[in-house]
Design an enzyme around this catalytic site. Structure first.
Site, mmCIF file in Angstrom:
data_model
loop_
_atom_site.group_PDB
_atom_site.id
_atom_site.type_symbol
_atom_site.label_atom_id
_atom_site.label_comp_id
_atom_site.label_asym_id
_atom_site.label_seq_id
_atom_site.Cartn_x
_atom_site.Cartn_y
_atom_site.Cartn_z
ATOM 1 C CE LYS A 225 -4.285 -1.918 1.864
ATOM 2 N NZ LYS A 225 -5.288 -1.889 2.946
ATOM 3 N NE ARG A 260 -7.319 -8.613 1.542
ATOM 4 C CZ ARG A 260 -7.158 -7.776 0.518
ATOM 5 N NH1 ARG A 260 -6.237 -6.810 0.602
ATOM 6 N NH2 ARG A 260 -7.892 -7.880 -0.568
#
Length: 278
Positions: A225, A260
């Site tokens: 991210k 994740r």
């Protein structure tokens, strides 16, 4: 030791951090290497992730990157249902989560073989989601989001991000229980990058143990991210693997229950080393 109860009554214990592999049946997710363009490619990718140590496969059909536009229900169903059915045909045991905020998609996905609902809205975007979770007796991942994917990164503000995210979880957990969902069906995710600045994201990651007293499993989803990109000197998603692995190792030290990630093999190996050192 935290745990969830699956639909069939099995107790799934988080005796160590579990690895959730990301499978995007989308043409526009922010990291291009995570995308699959069809069922055959998607099933092969899922089997590779399982071989490499994934404990859960998270299947999503709509990109929720900042600024993204929603797709229609039929398009989402066409992307995720055949893929879930294909994975389940090849592997009866792997846990499959469906990444959706739509109750109808969640329902069809469970009927196709999914075990867990991963709702970025924490059951706030679709009022029928809580009924599906209750009626099908499946675990739900409640994520924190401020706004919608379209507008969430337009100047998000908090007085105290840790306190406000925890208050959201307290309210959502109470809502779930009041609507017939038992606490052993709930996982929480602080929603890194979903209505937060870089500073908010770092604060949440650094203090992830702040949510332990809620006594439900914690999922952390930070893989590749933008916060990692910023921390590494504004590098693109393709150059954020090392930063992702660093977060995985840190999360292991903080006893996070699920990480994740896009890159299962590399993160799994890092996690195995961390476990050897504990």
């Amino acid at each position: 030791m935290r745990y969830i109860t699956l639909r069939d009554g099995r107790i799934y214990v988080f005796d160590k951090m579990k690895v959730m592999g990301i499978l995007n049946a989308t043409p526009d997710s922010f990291y291009s290497n995570s995308r699959v363009s069809g069922v055959e490619e998607g099933v092969k990718r899922a089997l590779d992730m399982i071989k490499n140590g994934a404990d859960i496969i998270d299947v999503g059909g709509e990109s929720t990157r900042p600024g993204s536009e929603p797709i229609g229900l039929d398009e989402e169903l066409n992307r995720v249902i055949p893929l879930i059915e294909g994975i389940r045909r090849e592997n009866k045991e792997i846990l499959i989560s469906v990444d959706t905020y739509r109750a109808e998609t969640a329902k069809k996905a469970i009927e196709a073989g999914a075990d867990i609902i991963n709702d970025i809205s924490g059951m706030t975007f679709d009022k029928d989601m809580v009924r599906v979770v209750k009626d099908y007796n499946v675990p739900i991942i409640i994520m924190h989001i401020k706004g919608t994917p379209k507008n969430m990164q337009q100047n998000p503000q908090y007085e105290n991000v840790l306190k406000e995210v925890k208050e959201y979880f307290i309210e959502r957990i109470e809502y779930a229980i009041e609507n017939g969902i038992s606490k052993d069906k709930i996982i929480i995710d602080p929603g890194i990058g979903f209505g937060k600045t870089y500073e908010h994201n770092i604060e949440l990651i650094k203090n992830i143990e702040f949510f332990n007293d809620l006594e439900v499993p914690v999922l952390l989803a930070v893989s590749r991210k933008s916060s990692i990109g910023i921390a590494l000197g504004n590098v693109p998603p393709e150059e954020r693997l090392e930063g992702t692995i660093a977060v995985t190792c840190y999360a292991s030290m903080k006893n996070v229950d699920i990480i994740r990630v896009h890159d299962v093999l590399e993160n799994k190996r890092a996690l195995m080393m961390m476990e050897a050192l504990k």
